[in-house]
Design an enzyme around this catalytic site. Structure first.
Site, PDB file in Angstrom:
ATOM      1  N   HIS A 276      14.299   7.597 -10.398  1.00 45.63           N
ATOM      2  CA  HIS A 276      15.547   7.430 -10.908  1.00 45.63           C
ATOM      3  C   HIS A 276      15.491   6.108 -11.473  1.00 45.63           C
ATOM      4  O   HIS A 276      14.608   5.295 -11.635  1.00 45.63           O
ATOM      5  CB  HIS A 276      16.650   7.333  -9.940  1.00 45.63           C
ATOM      6  CG  HIS A 276      16.309   6.733  -8.785  1.00 45.63           C
ATOM      7  ND1 HIS A 276      16.300   5.305  -8.592  1.00 45.63           N
ATOM      8  CD2 HIS A 276      16.122   6.966  -7.259  1.00 45.63           C
ATOM      9  CE1 HIS A 276      16.214   4.618  -7.337  1.00 45.63           C
ATOM     10  NE2 HIS A 276      15.869   5.790  -6.572  1.00 45.63           N
TER      11      HIS A 276
ATOM     12  N   MET B 293       7.965   7.144  -3.938  1.00 48.78           N
ATOM     13  CA  MET B 293       7.751   8.279  -3.287  1.00 48.78           C
ATOM     14  C   MET B 293       8.035   9.194  -4.130  1.00 48.78           C
ATOM     15  O   MET B 293       8.487  10.563  -3.922  1.00 48.78           O
ATOM     16  CB  MET B 293       8.608   8.186  -1.997  1.00 48.78           C
ATOM     17  CG  MET B 293       7.796   7.362  -0.745  1.00 48.78           C
ATOM     18  SD  MET B 293       8.020   7.866   0.608  1.00 48.78           S
ATOM     19  CE  MET B 293       9.806   8.006   1.022  1.00 48.78           C
TER      20      MET B 293
ATOM     21  N   GLN C 139       6.205   7.397   7.482  1.00 49.29           N
ATOM     22  CA  GLN C 139       7.332   6.593   7.791  1.00 49.29           C
ATOM     23  C   GLN C 139       8.496   7.264   7.766  1.00 49.29           C
ATOM     24  O   GLN C 139       9.616   6.976   7.953  1.00 49.29           O
ATOM     25  CB  GLN C 139       7.310   5.698   6.370  1.00 49.29           C
ATOM     26  CG  GLN C 139       7.914   6.620   5.033  1.00 49.29           C
ATOM     27  CD  GLN C 139       7.818   5.569   3.796  1.00 49.29           C
ATOM     28  OE1 GLN C 139       6.690   5.159   3.294  1.00 49.29           O
ATOM     29  NE2 GLN C 139       8.841   5.202   3.393  1.00 49.29           N
TER      30      GLN C 139
ATOM     31  N   SER D  74      16.951   8.088  -4.317  1.00 46.38           N
ATOM     32  CA  SER D  74      16.525   9.497  -4.194  1.00 46.38           C
ATOM     33  C   SER D  74      17.207  10.355  -3.225  1.00 46.38           C
ATOM     34  O   SER D  74      17.645  11.425  -3.726  1.00 46.38           O
ATOM     35  CB  SER D  74      14.987   9.690  -3.759  1.00 46.38           C
ATOM     36  OG  SER D  74      14.433   8.686  -4.687  1.00 46.38           O
TER      37      SER D  74
ATOM     38  N   HIS E 277      14.038   3.038  -9.921  1.00 43.05           N
ATOM     39  CA  HIS E 277      12.381   2.984 -10.232  1.00 43.05           C
ATOM     40  C   HIS E 277      12.247   2.472 -11.706  1.00 43.05           C
ATOM     41  O   HIS E 277      11.275   1.656 -11.771  1.00 43.05           O
ATOM     42  CB  HIS E 277      11.817   4.355  -9.916  1.00 43.05           C
ATOM     43  CG  HIS E 277      11.909   4.926  -8.472  1.00 43.05           C
ATOM     44  ND1 HIS E 277      12.642   6.134  -8.435  1.00 43.05           N
ATOM     45  CD2 HIS E 277      11.494   4.504  -7.292  1.00 43.05           C
ATOM     46  CE1 HIS E 277      12.550   6.275  -7.100  1.00 43.05           C
ATOM     47  NE2 HIS E 277      11.983   5.134  -6.326  1.00 43.05           N
TER      48      HIS E 277
HETATM   49  O1  PAF Z   1      10.329   2.365  -1.132  1.00 36.21           O
HETATM   50  C1  PAF Z   1       9.665   3.350  -1.081  1.00 36.21           C
HETATM   51  O2  PAF Z   1       9.942   4.331  -1.850  1.00 36.21           O
HETATM   52  C2  PAF Z   1       8.656   3.631   0.182  1.00 36.21           C
HETATM   53  O3  PAF Z   1       8.996   3.115   1.246  1.00 36.21           O
HETATM   54  C3  PAF Z   1       7.488   2.989  -0.284  1.00 36.21           C
HETATM   55  C4  PAF Z   1       7.333   1.307  -0.872  1.00 36.21           C
HETATM   56  C5  PAF Z   1       6.613   3.585  -1.815  1.00 36.21           C
HETATM   57  C6  PAF Z   1       6.339   3.147   0.721  1.00 36.21           C
HETATM   58  O4  PAF Z   1       5.950   4.547   1.016  1.00 36.21           O
END
Ligand code: PAF
Length: 295
Positions: free
Chosen positions: A34, A30, A61, A186, A37
């Protein structure tokens, strides 16, 4: 790095890469990238010929009481990081591309979605499962990479992929931590300096639990109340849950002996809600099953 906002050209590009016999790794995010990721991207780069990353702040979500608009966004910075780390294709769709007018289908896991995080974030895992199913379908990667920090999300995604016969292999990657143990997220960006130092209480609780189990302690209710007391001593912290559960079913356990147990924590530090977890292995379990924070 190629960037795509539309599904069709991204699909055509990935199809072309796969037609050359090359493998594709996918890292959904999303944004607000950082080191956690980056760990996923580097693992994907190590395993696959092309890394595709998506940046999409998925509105479905976020529960009703959660502030979607305040979620940290900095696309330029994210693009720079993705490019520096060797991402080959960046997918950054608008909301309408993923949820066009008339969109209706959802993916729901009625059991797993109601436990732990699901109990505090109604609808969260329906949003996650739906968008991840869509993204996996769009990218059709060989492998997709998810952080262990969001343990329940990884469980939900694995279950969904099995249930829906999605061909992408799901790879869980170890949590990346700051030097003081705070799991990278994040959401850490919201913490004031005082809150940032208070936030280490989650890792202190994990270490306490690991020591308890390593020294042969096995009473889950006793450990749970010790952990609750430890966290409650931190003035900025308020607990959503401290759970000792089976790592597959997420059902609470009574004894930690002769088994692997998931310690899952959700704690609010000021207004910021943080989660963390550790797999606690009782002494004597085979090393391959021992996956605590001491690696
Ligand atoms: O973990 C995340 O950043 C989110 O939940 C994902 C897997 C990208 C789905 O939106």
């Amino acid at each position: 790095m190629r960037t795509f906002q539309q599904i069709a050209p991204l699909r055509a590009y990935v199809r072309g890469i796969r037609a050359e016999g090359k493998s594709v790794g996918f890292v959904p995010t999303m944004g607000a990238l950082h080191d956690g990721h980056i760990g996923l991207i580097l693992r994907a780069k190590n395993d696959c010929d092309l890394v595709v990353t998506s940046i999409f702040v998925n509105p479905t979500q976020f529960a009703e009481n959660e502030d979607l608009d305040a979620y940290p966004r900095d696309l330029r910075r994210d693009q720079q990081i993705a490019s520096n780390e060797g991402v080959g294709a960046l997918f950054q769709p608008e909301v309408d591309e993923i949820y066009p007018p008339g969109f209706e289908t959802v993916v729901d896991l009625p059991k797993l979605s109601l436990l732990l995080e699901g109990a505090y974030r109604p609808g969260h895992f329906r949003g996650v499962a739906t968008v991840v199913a869509k993204l996996l379908n769009i990218v059709r990667a060989d492998r997709a990479y998810f952080g262990q920090k969001d343990y329940q999300q990884l469980l939900v995604v694995n279950q969904m992929v099995r249930d829906l016969n999605i061909a992408t292999e799901i790879v869980g990657v170890n949590t990346v931590r700051a030097v003081d143990g705070l799991a990278l997220s994040s959401r850490n960006a919201y913490l004031s300096p005082t809150e940032r130092s208070a936030a280490t209480v989650l890792f202190r609780a994990i270490r306490f639990a690991e020591d308890y189990v390593e020294s042969g302690g096995s009473a889950a209710p006793h450990l749970q109340s010790e952990l609750e007391e430890l966290i409650a001593r931190e003035p900025c912290a308020s607990i959503d849950y401290v759970a000792l559960v089976d790592p597959e079913s997420l059902i609470p356990v009574e004894s930690l002996a002769d088994r692997l147990t998931l310690l899952a924590l959700a704690v609010r530090i000021g207004k910021t809600r943080l989660i963390d977890n550790s797999l606690l292995a009782s002494p004597g379990l085979p090393p391959a099953r021992h996956r605590g924070t001491r690696g």
